[in-house]
Design an enzyme around this catalytic site. Sequence first.
Site, short mmCIF file in Angstrom:
data_model
loop_
_atom_site.label_atom_id
_atom_site.label_comp_id
_atom_site.label_asym_id
_atom_site.label_seq_id
_atom_site.Cartn_x
_atom_site.Cartn_y
_atom_site.Cartn_z
N GLY A 17 3.14 -5.80 6.64
CA GLY A 17 2.06 -4.81 6.58
C GLY A 17 2.48 -3.57 7.34
O GLY A 17 3.58 -3.51 7.90
N GLU A 90 9.80 -7.77 14.27
CA GLU A 90 10.41 -6.51 13.82
C GLU A 90 11.60 -6.79 12.90
O GLU A 90 12.68 -6.17 13.03
CB GLU A 90 10.87 -5.66 15.03
CG GLU A 90 9.76 -5.35 16.03
CD GLU A 90 8.82 -4.24 15.59
OE1 GLU A 90 8.91 -3.78 14.44
OE2 GLU A 90 7.98 -3.85 16.41
N CYS A 146 -7.44 2.52 7.91
CA CYS A 146 -6.94 3.87 7.68
C CYS A 146 -7.49 4.83 8.74
O CYS A 146 -8.70 4.90 8.96
CB CYS A 146 -7.32 4.36 6.28
SG CYS A 146 -6.82 6.06 5.95
N CYS A 149 -9.85 7.59 6.70
CA CYS A 149 -11.11 7.31 5.98
C CYS A 149 -11.74 5.98 6.36
O CYS A 149 -12.86 5.69 5.93
CB CYS A 149 -10.87 7.36 4.47
SG CYS A 149 -9.95 5.93 3.85
N CYS A 184 -4.32 4.62 4.04
CA CYS A 184 -4.47 3.99 2.73
C CYS A 184 -3.67 4.79 1.70
O CYS A 184 -3.12 5.84 2.01
CB CYS A 184 -5.96 3.93 2.34
SG CYS A 184 -6.66 5.54 1.96
N CYS A 187 -4.94 8.43 1.33
CA CYS A 187 -4.78 9.33 2.48
C CYS A 187 -3.33 9.51 2.90
O CYS A 187 -3.02 10.41 3.68
CB CYS A 187 -5.59 8.81 3.66
SG CYS A 187 -7.38 8.79 3.37
ZN LIG Z 1 -7.71 6.45 3.81
#
Ligand SMILES: [Zn+2]
Length: 208
Positions: A17, A90, A146, A149, A184, A187
Amino acid sequence: MIRNHPARGGWIEVVCGPMFSGKSEELIRRMRRAEIAGQRVLIAKPQIDDRYDISHVVSHSGHRLRAVGVGEAANILSVVEGCQVVGIDEAQFFDDAVVEVALTLANQGLRVIAAGLDTDFRAEPFGPMPELLARAEIVDKLQAVCHRCGGAATRTQRLVDGKPAPFGGDTIQVGALDAYEARCRQCFEPGPDVCAEPAAESRLLARN
Ligand SMILES: [Zn+2]
């Protein structure tokens, strides 16, 4: 959700992720559970990451577990002797040999849990991660929130002086909140596709 851990033998789990999605936290959680069950566990991490504490894996939330810094992936094999569960933190910073190491350990009957960024700040697959994901039995792709947003963030936005970093810049920059944000798809702002000039590079180094 279909999730069956193999009843016997080893296997590979990948926790991936963007930054701030809780990968290290999840790695530590799984390792602790195994430790509580009396299993011998060890986390290996690349020597390059010396933030906070060289001998621990520390999540952004402050959870920690002892870890051994390893220069080359191949060296993991010698430090984990006698272990039943091996964490690799990592993992994206390790060389490609980390895939062979994970396979070797799993084939020897060990549980391998690799955590790392699946994509870099360009939103491109990061180092050995794509192959690790393909070879793993179990994959979890975590999401962050995010910064723009509040939606589900799957990408790591790298900012230099508040602007999207140019694509020609170094991939590896170990940093914190001021230089990176989770974003996201909507964005995420791709940086300008130019080669980084020497002046810009040395400015980056100075920021570290
Ligand atoms: Zn976003």
